[in-house]
Design a protein around this motif. Structure first.
Motif, PDB file in Angstrom:
ATOM      1  N   CYS A  27       0.847  -1.178   0.000  1.00 32.72           N
ATOM      2  CA  CYS A  27       0.000   0.000   0.000  1.00 32.72           C
ATOM      3  C   CYS A  27       0.891   1.238   0.000  1.00 32.72           C
ATOM      4  O   CYS A  27       1.920   1.275   0.684  1.00 32.72           O
ATOM      5  CB  CYS A  27      -0.915   0.018   1.232  1.00 32.72           C
ATOM      6  N   VAL A  28       0.500   2.225  -0.778  1.00 30.19           N
ATOM      7  CA  VAL A  28       1.322   3.432  -0.934  1.00 30.19           C
ATOM      8  C   VAL A  28       1.054   4.382   0.220  1.00 30.19           C
ATOM      9  O   VAL A  28      -0.089   4.635   0.599  1.00 30.19           O
ATOM     10  CB  VAL A  28       1.012   4.116  -2.277  1.00 30.19           C
ATOM     11  N   GLY A  29       2.165   4.920   0.768  1.00 29.96           N
ATOM     12  CA  GLY A  29       2.041   5.859   1.877  1.00 29.96           C
ATOM     13  C   GLY A  29       2.041   7.307   1.425  1.00 29.96           C
ATOM     14  O   GLY A  29       1.081   8.034   1.604  1.00 29.96           O
ATOM     15  N   VAL A  42      13.289   7.697   3.258  1.00 30.74           N
ATOM     16  CA  VAL A  42      12.129   7.092   2.618  1.00 30.74           C
ATOM     17  C   VAL A  42      11.464   6.155   3.610  1.00 30.74           C
ATOM     18  O   VAL A  42      12.138   5.324   4.236  1.00 30.74           O
ATOM     19  CB  VAL A  42      12.533   6.316   1.351  1.00 30.74           C
ATOM     20  N   ALA A  43      10.155   6.282   3.753  1.00 28.49           N
ATOM     21  CA  ALA A  43       9.416   5.421   4.677  1.00 28.49           C
ATOM     22  C   ALA A  43       8.838   4.227   3.936  1.00 28.49           C
ATOM     23  O   ALA A  43       8.766   4.213   2.698  1.00 28.49           O
ATOM     24  CB  ALA A  43       8.303   6.219   5.353  1.00 28.49           C
ATOM     25  N   ASP A  44       8.418   3.230   4.689  1.00 23.15           N
ATOM     26  CA  ASP A  44       7.789   2.056   4.086  1.00 23.15           C
ATOM     27  C   ASP A  44       6.578   2.473   3.259  1.00 23.15           C
ATOM     28  O   ASP A  44       5.733   3.243   3.711  1.00 23.15           O
ATOM     29  CB  ASP A  44       7.329   1.087   5.184  1.00 23.15           C
ATOM     30  N   GLY A  45       6.517   1.969   2.029  1.00 29.11           N
ATOM     31  CA  GLY A  45       5.371   2.218   1.176  1.00 29.11           C
ATOM     32  C   GLY A  45       5.430   3.509   0.385  1.00 29.11           C
ATOM     33  O   GLY A  45       4.492   3.813  -0.357  1.00 29.11           O
ATOM     34  N   THR A  68      16.342  -0.762   0.021  1.00 28.48           N
ATOM     35  CA  THR A  68      16.849  -0.942   1.390  1.00 28.48           C
ATOM     36  C   THR A  68      15.916  -0.282   2.411  1.00 28.48           C
ATOM     37  O   THR A  68      15.719  -0.806   3.514  1.00 28.48           O
ATOM     38  CB  THR A  68      18.263  -0.343   1.519  1.00 28.48           C
ATOM     39  N   GLN A  69      15.340   0.879   2.023  1.00 25.12           N
ATOM     40  CA  GLN A  69      14.518   1.638   2.971  1.00 25.12           C
ATOM     41  C   GLN A  69      13.041   1.247   2.932  1.00 25.12           C
ATOM     42  O   GLN A  69      12.238   1.812   3.671  1.00 25.12           O
ATOM     43  CB  GLN A  69      14.651   3.141   2.692  1.00 25.12           C
ATOM     44  N   GLY A  70      12.676   0.301   2.065  1.00 29.99           N
ATOM     45  CA  GLY A  70      11.304  -0.210   2.087  1.00 29.99           C
ATOM     46  C   GLY A  70      10.312   0.555   1.247  1.00 29.99           C
ATOM     47  O   GLY A  70       9.099   0.499   1.517  1.00 29.99           O
TER      48      GLY A  70
END
Length: 529
Positions: A27-29, A42-45, A68-70
């Motif tokens: 899911c996109v953040g 960069v955060a997950d998503g 690497t950062q998800g």
């Protein structure tokens, strides 16, 4: 929440194409702008946009770092998006790889993606009433300013062709007094405009179609990246970005690429604003004409029962192009003082309806703005006659309009030269004006010594009537009287002595002086009738 595939479908295949995705997509953040060589968390998503990525090595490094950062996906333009090494790196990193179609503006993409993430269509993002900060149709422009700010990595304002601020980005991390005063006043201040005008900035805006970089100025004004907004050759406005230094070619190009999108939004805003202006003007006209439907019109305009004034404005440009100047004045009035007054046009005049109160949106603020506007206008600016009726209730606005028009008659005749002429402040002039009008209709000009003096002036080219009126207006003060006539005091004294030989009149009699003053004012009134 929405995953990558669903997001790409919602934004549309015209702008985006999936090159590769993992078996299951996240899911996109949020949307993140990446720039080579600049550390970015960069955060997950997150959806990462490679705006300034121009080399293959940069694309590969970006994808590895994002993996690497998800991050959920990386968006690149061709040819990087379809390069075999880039595709294989994305597969290894477990990232979705999305190609951004040629011709797509990055700011447009940010804007659309955020609308999709919010679960709204772009055309709905400014609310059902199409208003923002009191102006119709500007909600999308504010969101678009945010998107452009992300692309250029700098605070942004969007302005119309008159340097009025229509929208600005939320980020304020880089600013200076010029930007603060521009946003607070919703217009670039005159002193700021003068500085940019002196550097030739507006000349370049008027003639050019590419981004303009203006270096920092000695007074502390930070550099600006400026983009003219055009459509069909017409300059609709401009975008201004406050930057720390000259930006990279890639970011400048991305900034410039947003111009067509902003132009479409400005046209859309103008269409909505014009429609709203016509609707509002029609309702105001009903109130000022005093006809049926006044109560319904007042309710639709959300007017309170407080007293209001009618302001009549006659614009007289030297070149005769009054319509364009009236429109510019209309826009200036409705944007310049916070809560806008209501304006309409009738028979070549502008009428503004303003509540009788101090503070933003009231008569006091409008009067101060008008005074400043008149004193600051350039020498070639059109002449403006501004007349104001008394403060009345909503049911008596037609009467306030009539009062404003009566005062306007004084301004047109030259009997008063007030920059903003207010009805109750000019009561003495109105008394004389009405009296002169009644005297003219009664034919009083044929009585007494005036006919022979009038005949002498006509045949000999003298000015005894004007001399007598100045004497009556300034009793016992020949210097003031001569100054009014723009002649030497000795010339004035000679004329008065000569006048005694031409007609038999007792100027020591107060009733004679009063009668002569009425006659002369009536004659002056008749010339300007």
């Amino acid at each position: 929440m929405i995953d990558v595939r669903a997001l790409i479908e919602r934004v549309g295949p015209t702008l985006l194409r999936i090159v590769g995705t993992p078996d299951s997509t996240e899911c996109v953040g949020d949307v993140v702008i990446a720039e080579p060589g600049v550390a970015r968390t960069v955060a997950d998503g997150d959806l990462v946009l490679g705006i300034a990525v121009t080399e293959l090595t940069q694309a590969v490094a970006l994808i590895r770092d994002c993996g690497t950062q998800g991050a959920a996906a990386v968006l690149l333009k061709a040819p990087m998006a379809t390069d075999d090494e880039v595709v294989s790196t994305a597969e290894s990193a477990g990232l979705a790889l999305i190609e951004v179609r040629d011709g797509t503006a990055w700011a447009q993409l940010v804007w659309l993606i955020r609308a999709a993430l919010a679960g709204t269509a772009v055309e709905d993002t400014d609310g059902g009433d199409h208003t923002h900060m009191g102006y119709p149709g500007l909600g999308d422009l504010f969101r678009l300013a945010d998107a452009v700010a992300d692309v250029v990595d700098a605070p942004v304002t969007i302005e119309d062709a008159h340097s009025q601020v229509l929208a600005y980005s939320a980020r304020q991390d880089l600013t200076d007094p010029a930007r603060v005063s521009t946003i607070m006043g919703r217009k670039q201040p005159d002193e700021v405009l003068a500085k940019f005008r002196a550097r030739g900035t507006f000349r370049k805006l008027t003639k050019g179609g590419s981004a303009i970089f203006v270096p920092a100025q000695q007074d502390g004004t930070l550099p600006r990246l400026i983009m003219p907004i055009r459509m069909g050759g017409e300059l609709l406005g401009s975008m201004w970005a406050v930057v720390p230094e000259e930006v990279s070619e890639e970011r400048a190009t991305a900034f410039a690429d947003t111009a067509p999108l902003v132009a479409l939004q400005l046209l859309r805003w103008r269409t909505i604003a014009d429609s709203e202006r016509r609707r509002s003007a029609g309702l105001v006209r009903i109130l000022l004409e005093g006809g049926d439907g006044r109560r319904a019109a007042a309710d639709e305009l959300a007017l309170t029962d407080e007293a209001h004034r009618v302001v009549a404005i006659d614009i007289r440009p030297a070149d005769g192009s009054a319509e364009g100047h009236r429109l510019a004045m209309w826009e200036w009035i409705t944007k310049g003082i916070g809560k806008r007054p209501l304006v309409t046009e009738s028979e070549g005049l502008l009428y503004a309806l303003v509540p009788e109160r101090s503070g933003s949106g009231g008569w006091t603020a409008l009067r101060e703005s008008l005074d400043c506007h008149i004193h600051r206008r350039a020498g070639d600016a059109p002449r403006m006659l501004i007349a104001v009726g008394r403060a009345v209730g909503l049911g008596e606005l037609a009467h306030s309009r009539q009062q404003a028009e009566e005062v306007l008659g004084l301004l047109r005749s030259g009997r008063t030269h007030e920059p903003v002429a207010v009805y109750e402040e000019l009561w003495h002039q109105l008394v004389l004006n009405r009296m002169a009008g009644a005297a003219t209709d009664a034919g009083v000009g044929t009585l007494g010594p005036l006919p022979p003096l009038r005949e002498h002036d006509r045949n000999q080219g003298t000015e005894y009537l004007a001399t007598l009126l100045a004497w009556l207006r300034h009793p016992g003060d020949p210097r003031a009287a001569s100054a009014e006539l723009r002649i030497h005091p000795n010339t004035f004294r000679y004329r008065m002595k000569r006048l005694d030989t031409l007609v038999d009149v007792d100027l020591d009699d107060p009733e004679v002086r009063s009668a002569l003053l009425v006659q002369l004012l009536a004659e002056q009134w008749a010339r300007h009738r």
